[in-house]
Design a protein around this motif. Structure first.
Motif, PDB file in Angstrom:
ATOM      1  N   UNK A 355       0.835  -1.205   0.000  1.00 59.60           N
ATOM      2  CA  UNK A 355       0.000   0.000   0.000  1.00 59.60           C
ATOM      3  C   UNK A 355       0.869   1.255   0.000  1.00 59.60           C
ATOM      4  N   UNK A 356       1.879   1.270   0.847  1.00 61.79           N
ATOM      5  CA  UNK A 356       2.782   2.424   0.898  1.00 61.79           C
ATOM      6  C   UNK A 356       3.556   2.552  -0.412  1.00 61.79           C
ATOM      7  N   UNK A 357       4.024   1.415  -0.928  1.00 62.72           N
ATOM      8  CA  UNK A 357       4.790   1.428  -2.164  1.00 62.72           C
ATOM      9  C   UNK A 357       3.988   1.880  -3.363  1.00 62.72           C
ATOM     10  N   UNK A 358       2.701   1.501  -3.412  1.00 61.81           N
ATOM     11  CA  UNK A 358       1.852   1.943  -4.516  1.00 61.81           C
ATOM     12  C   UNK A 358       1.720   3.463  -4.514  1.00 61.81           C
ATOM     13  N   UNK A 359       1.469   4.026  -3.324  1.00 66.68           N
ATOM     14  CA  UNK A 359       1.349   5.479  -3.234  1.00 66.68           C
ATOM     15  C   UNK A 359       2.642   6.176  -3.612  1.00 66.68           C
ATOM     16  N   UNK A 360       3.761   5.673  -3.094  1.00 69.16           N
ATOM     17  CA  UNK A 360       5.057   6.279  -3.403  1.00 69.16           C
ATOM     18  C   UNK A 360       5.389   6.148  -4.882  1.00 69.16           C
ATOM     19  N   UNK A 361       5.133   4.967  -5.443  1.00 70.88           N
ATOM     20  CA  UNK A 361       5.445   4.742  -6.854  1.00 70.88           C
ATOM     21  C   UNK A 361       4.657   5.660  -7.771  1.00 70.88           C
ATOM     22  N   UNK A 362       3.403   5.944  -7.395  1.00 74.79           N
ATOM     23  CA  UNK A 362       2.560   6.805  -8.219  1.00 74.79           C
ATOM     24  C   UNK A 362       3.166   8.197  -8.369  1.00 74.79           C
ATOM     25  N   UNK A 363       3.485   8.825  -7.248  1.00 77.97           N
ATOM     26  CA  UNK A 363       4.019  10.186  -7.334  1.00 77.97           C
ATOM     27  C   UNK A 363       5.493  10.199  -7.748  1.00 77.97           C
ATOM     28  N   UNK A 364       6.212   9.107  -7.489  1.00 78.63           N
ATOM     29  CA  UNK A 364       7.602   9.021  -7.955  1.00 78.63           C
ATOM     30  C   UNK A 364       7.655   8.995  -9.476  1.00 78.63           C
ATOM     31  N   UNK A 365       6.750   8.223 -10.104  1.00 77.38           N
ATOM     32  CA  UNK A 365       6.776   8.162 -11.573  1.00 77.38           C
ATOM     33  C   UNK A 365       6.380   9.503 -12.172  1.00 77.38           C
ATOM     34  N   UNK A 366       5.410  10.206 -11.546  1.00 76.52           N
ATOM     35  CA  UNK A 366       5.033  11.520 -12.046  1.00 76.52           C
ATOM     36  C   UNK A 366       6.203  12.496 -11.937  1.00 76.52           C
TER      37      UNK A 366
END
Length: 478
Positions: A355-366
């Motif tokens: 869950x934490x990784x999904x959130x981080x990955x989303x804004x990291x890719x942006x």
């Protein structure tokens, strides 16, 4: 978790029908799974072999599970047949003016290509792995059983601590699988290493915790032969097991599946009903089931090494690549005919980390997209208000405080099943961290690159000095 009732385990199965209202052709457990038992059952519905839907039903003691699930499947297929189609789905149907994109695998009832469809191109399959030889062996066995006519299989051993993966590949699979070692940790870096080693015109990527359907690679790569402007194809990912609360909650939250309707995303014709396009990359597919035209991915710059599992960014490597290829002018297609079964992590802590990784990955890719393609900043800013609202929706708590409910996953993408407040908070916390994580990972990558350059320079200097010494010694001897 709290004291609310835990989701019940589900059997996972496959049901094959002759037609939407036809008889049952076959019923079996998911690949490698245990026999179906009375209770809740999650089933993939096939139409003469072609993935078409999923259903969940409760099978009582003494009931025939195939008949119980077939009744639910017929109802589901009837509903989906009349459901409204999105712009991307309509584009995949190819009206007469777009027939130049070629024939589709979906045109035939069995999911195979129509007669006359070009053969799929030579393909390199890349599996990045780290210290999971048992899971890797299961994945490799399924990949070696593919019906694709021309492919190679590459395992990238990412930052290994032991020799387990090397021994597995070189001893068990000998000449059938290529072994490549990449000492820099990070999934994106491992994928870039696989891309560099690949000889195929198309490069497919999957994970070490999947079982691939025998037709997976053919279905994933046939569209490239039909459409020269296609840069990426993604496929269907379904759960191999639903035994623990963590696995069930992950799948009910959306899992990795993107539905069963084929879709085409064309940057020249943005979908009018997706105002956030192309920044909702999560709707395009997932990294466990994706393929790229090698030239297109290389032209787009490959994967950003500061993204992905194994870096401070936590994820986002696949999402970045999808947007990069679209931004380079290539189309992206999603097909449910290319199926892999994914073994979800099974503990509550695993789910928290995801869950934490999904959130981080989303804004990291942006963040990565803007850093590497600053020309996209105006488009992103224009979509920012709607994007924030979308982010709040997909991460919102649903249902009981800690996810009680009836324990049955909802339909893909509907977010109808309870999603605990604690996981909602973790996702949103991850979203706040993502840009920071990307900055940290980027700094680490730059430091590693400088260190490697200095090491290479020192090595070259030592080599030059040794060469000079040998020449001087030879001159003295003469």
């Amino acid at each position: 978790m709290s004291s609310t009732p835990a989701p019940r385990p589900l059997s996972v199965a496959e049901l094959d029908l002759d037609a939407p209202d036809g008889p049952v052709l076959g019923f079996r457990p998911a690949p490698g799974g245990p026999a179906v038992v009375p209770g809740d059952v999650y089933a993939l519905v096939r139409l003469r072999g072609r993935p078409a839907a999923t259903v969940v039903g409760t099978v009582a003691e003494g009931e025939d599970p195939s008949e119980v699930l077939a009744a639910l499947a017929r109802r589901r297929l009837s509903e989906t047949a009349t459901a409204p189609r999105s712009d991307a789905e309509r584009r995949a149907e190819r009206p007469a003016s777009a027939r130049r994109e070629g024939a589709r695998t979906e045109d035939r009832a069995d999911g195979r290509a129509p007669a006359g469809t070009p053969a799929p191109p030579r393909t390199s399959v890349v599996v990045a792995t780290r210290e999971r030889p048992e899971q890797l062996a299961r994945a490799l066995d399924s990949l070696l059983a593919q019906d694709h006519p021309d492919f190679e299989l590459i395992v990238v051993d990412n930052a290994p601590r032991t020799s387990g993966t090397h021994e597995l590949v070189t001893r068990t699979y000998t000449d059938r699988v290529r072994y490549v070692r990449e000492d820099t940790p990070g999934l994106a870096t491992a994928h870039n290493t696989g891309l560099a080693a690949a000889e195929g015109a198309v490069v497919a990527f999957t994970d070490d915790d999947v079982i691939a359907d025998p037709h997976w690679l053919t279905a994933l790569t046939e569209p490239f032969a039909a459409d020269p402007g296609l840069g990426c194809v993604t496929g269907l990912i379904l759960p191999a097991r639903l035994r623990t609360p963590a696995q069930i909650l992950l799948e009910s939250h959306g899992g990795f599946a993107k539905g069963f309707a084929p879709r085409v995303y064309d940057p020249a014709h943005p979908p009018a009903d997706e105002p956030l396009f192309p920044f909702t990359a999560g709707s395009f597919g997932s990294g466990a089931n994706m393929a790229f035209r090698a030239a297109a991915l290389r032209r787009a710059g490959g994967f950003d090494p500061a993204t992905g599992t194994g870096t401070a960014a936590k994820g986002g490597d696949d999402l970045y690549a999808f947007v990069a290829v679209l931004s380079a002018g290539f189309r992206l297609r999603y097909t449910s005919q290319a199926l892999v079964w994914h073994h979800h992590r099974d503990t509550w802590q695993d789910l928290r980390n995801q869950a934490y990784g999904y959130g981080a990955g989303l804004t990291a890719y942006l963040t990565a997209t803007l850093v590497r393609s600053p020309r996209l900043l105006p488009a992103l800013l224009a979509r920012l208000p709607r994007g924030l609202a979308h982010a709040r929706t997909i991460t919102a708590r649903r249902g009981d405080e800690d996810g009680g409910g009836d324990g049955v996953p909802g339909e893909h993408g509907t977010q109808r099943h309870p999603w605990p407040r604690s996981l909602s908070r973790l996702e949103r916390r991850g979203m706040l961290y993502g840009p920071i994580g990307y900055a940290k990972a980027r700094a680490t990558a730059r430091s590693a690159a400088r260190s490697a350059a200095r090491s290479a320079a020192r090595s070259a200097a030592r080599s030059a000095a040794r060469g000079q010494a040998r020449r001087e010694k030879g001159a003295t001897a003469r």
